[in-house]
Design an enzyme around this catalytic site. Structure first.
Site, short mmCIF file in Angstrom:
data_model
loop_
_atom_site.label_atom_id
_atom_site.label_comp_id
_atom_site.label_asym_id
_atom_site.label_seq_id
_atom_site.Cartn_x
_atom_site.Cartn_y
_atom_site.Cartn_z
N ARG A 75 0.95 -1.28 -0.01
CA ARG A 75 -0.05 0.19 0.04
C ARG A 75 0.89 1.26 0.10
NH1 ARG A 75 -4.33 0.50 -2.06
NH2 ARG A 75 -5.31 -1.22 -0.82
N HIS A 171 0.75 3.84 -10.79
CA HIS A 171 -0.05 4.56 -9.86
C HIS A 171 0.46 4.76 -8.81
CE1 HIS A 171 -3.35 3.58 -6.81
NE2 HIS A 171 -4.04 2.75 -7.76
N ASP A 215 -12.63 9.49 -7.59
CA ASP A 215 -12.00 8.37 -8.27
C ASP A 215 -12.26 8.97 -9.67
OD1 ASP A 215 -10.69 6.15 -9.27
OD2 ASP A 215 -12.14 4.56 -8.04
N GLU A 275 -1.92 9.45 -10.85
CA GLU A 275 -1.59 8.21 -11.66
C GLU A 275 -1.50 8.50 -13.26
OE1 GLU A 275 -4.32 4.81 -10.62
OE2 GLU A 275 -4.66 5.93 -8.85
C1 BG6 Z 1 -7.31 3.36 -8.44
C2 BG6 Z 1 -8.51 3.15 -8.84
O1 BG6 Z 1 -6.40 3.68 -9.61
O2 BG6 Z 1 -6.54 2.41 -7.74
C3 BG6 Z 1 -9.44 2.95 -7.55
O3 BG6 Z 1 -9.18 4.29 -9.81
C4 BG6 Z 1 -8.95 2.01 -6.77
O4 BG6 Z 1 -10.83 2.53 -8.10
C5 BG6 Z 1 -7.51 2.32 -6.43
O5 BG6 Z 1 -9.51 1.78 -5.74
C6 BG6 Z 1 -6.84 1.47 -5.62
O6 BG6 Z 1 -6.91 -0.06 -5.98
P1 BG6 Z 1 -6.05 -0.96 -5.10
O7 BG6 Z 1 -6.37 -2.19 -6.04
O8 BG6 Z 1 -4.56 -0.76 -5.11
O9 BG6 Z 1 -6.77 -1.09 -3.75
#
Ligand code: BG6
Length: 303
Positions: A75, A171, A215, A275
């Site tokens: 995370r 991301h 989002d 992102e």
């Molecule tokens: C973003 C998406 O890129 O990533 C969101 O647009 C999503 O919808 C977020 O909740 C986090 O994703 P993850 O899979 O890392 O929890």
């Protein structure tokens, strides 16, 4: 698996780049040079931290509750989403944002740039499991260059004889003072798919500020985005090429609590994701025998 010791022998750079095995068994590369410090987990080629020497606080955000675990995404940092973005188009059981962020990558090169920045290149390791989800002949490399500026280059090569289509993202979670105190500029006039409350196409007016879950997939944009942070008195510039979508995301309290790894005491307030993406109508066709690169550069300046 190559050990940290073997990696240090082959790719380590004295006083710049070293490898260590984390308690999880995963290998982490640590970069400390005259311009910045950073760390990257080989699983997922996942950049976890980056802090230029000019900055008192990190620029890339890593959750205080981030856990390193085999086969799990971390995370924060800069997850590599590939070969699709979001949910898989047809297979609900395939992982969201693709599998690149949870599989092993191997180091293939390291070096020092003429300006003193440290460069590290990794290649995704294919397996029967990845081939079952993505039955295309391809090679995916990520080169990360750590200095006063952070540069990430994700290159997809089509090594087969038929074209294929990818979705992808770097991301990146950026560290901010507080989600209520920042604006994102650069997307004025852009169309976006608003993923909160159903996917509706809207048009951005002015800068983006945040007061609830956000989002959004901005489409058909090559714009540089700037995160303006009045409390930290800094701007983070995000400049990209080979990317036509930009996702701006903050989970807000309810989603953050459900996620469970966003950091105690409102950790989610100290991050925003901007992102660099190719998604929805901007997915990329990579013709047989060609390559496509998504390149993003980040730098922070004090106001
Ligand atoms: C973003 C998406 O890129 O990533 C969101 O647009 C999503 O919808 C977020 O909740 C986090 O994703 P993850 O899979 O890392 O929890």
């Amino acid at each position: 698996m190559t050990t940290a010791q073997q990696l240090n022998t082959q790719f380590g750079i004295k006083d710049q780049l070293s490898f260590r095995e984390d308690a999880s068994g995963l290998i982490v590369a640590d970069i400390h040079n005259a311009q910045a410090t950073a760390s990257l987990c080989l699983q997922g080629a996942h950049l976890m931290t980056w802090q230029p020497k000019s900055q008192a606080v990190p620029v890339v955000w890593l959750s205080r509750d981030a856990k390193l675990a085999q086969g799990k995404s971390i995370r924060g940092g800069a997850p590599v989403c590939w070969p699709w973005f979001g949910a898989h188009a047809t297979e609900a059981s395939f992982p969201g944002h693709g599998y690149a962020r949870t599989v092993p990558w191997r180091v293939i090169a390291s070096g020092t740039e003429p300006n003193g920045a440290t460069r590290l290149t990794l290649r995704l390791e294919e397996s029967d499991k990845t081939r079952a989800q993505w039955p295309h002949a391809s090679q995916l490399d990520l080169t990360v260059t750590i200095g006063e500026m952070l540069r990430m280059e994700l290159t997809t090569e089509n090594t087969g004889t038929t074209d294929f289509v990818i979705g992808e993202a770097l991301h990146t979670y950026l560290h901010i003072s507080d989600i209520g105190a920042v604006r994102v500029t650069g997307l004025d006039g852009c169309e976006y798919w608003d993923k909160v409350g159903g996917s509706v196409l809207k048009e951005q007016a002015g800068a983006i500020s945040f007061a609830s879950e956000t989002d959004r997939v901005y489409i058909n944009t090559t714009a540089t985005c700037v995160i303006e942070d009045d409390k930290l008195k800094r701007r983070i510039h995000i400049t990209k090429s080979g990317s036509l979508s930009t996702v701006v995301w903050t989970p807000w309290i309810e989603k953050a609590n459900k996620m469970g790894d966003m950091g105690q005491s409102d950790g989610w307030r100290e991050m925003v994701c901007v992102e660099s993406v190719n998604a929805i109508e901007n997915v990329v066709t990579v013709a047989a025998g060609t390559a496509h690169s998504l390149v993003v550069e980040y730098h922070a300046e004090l106001m």
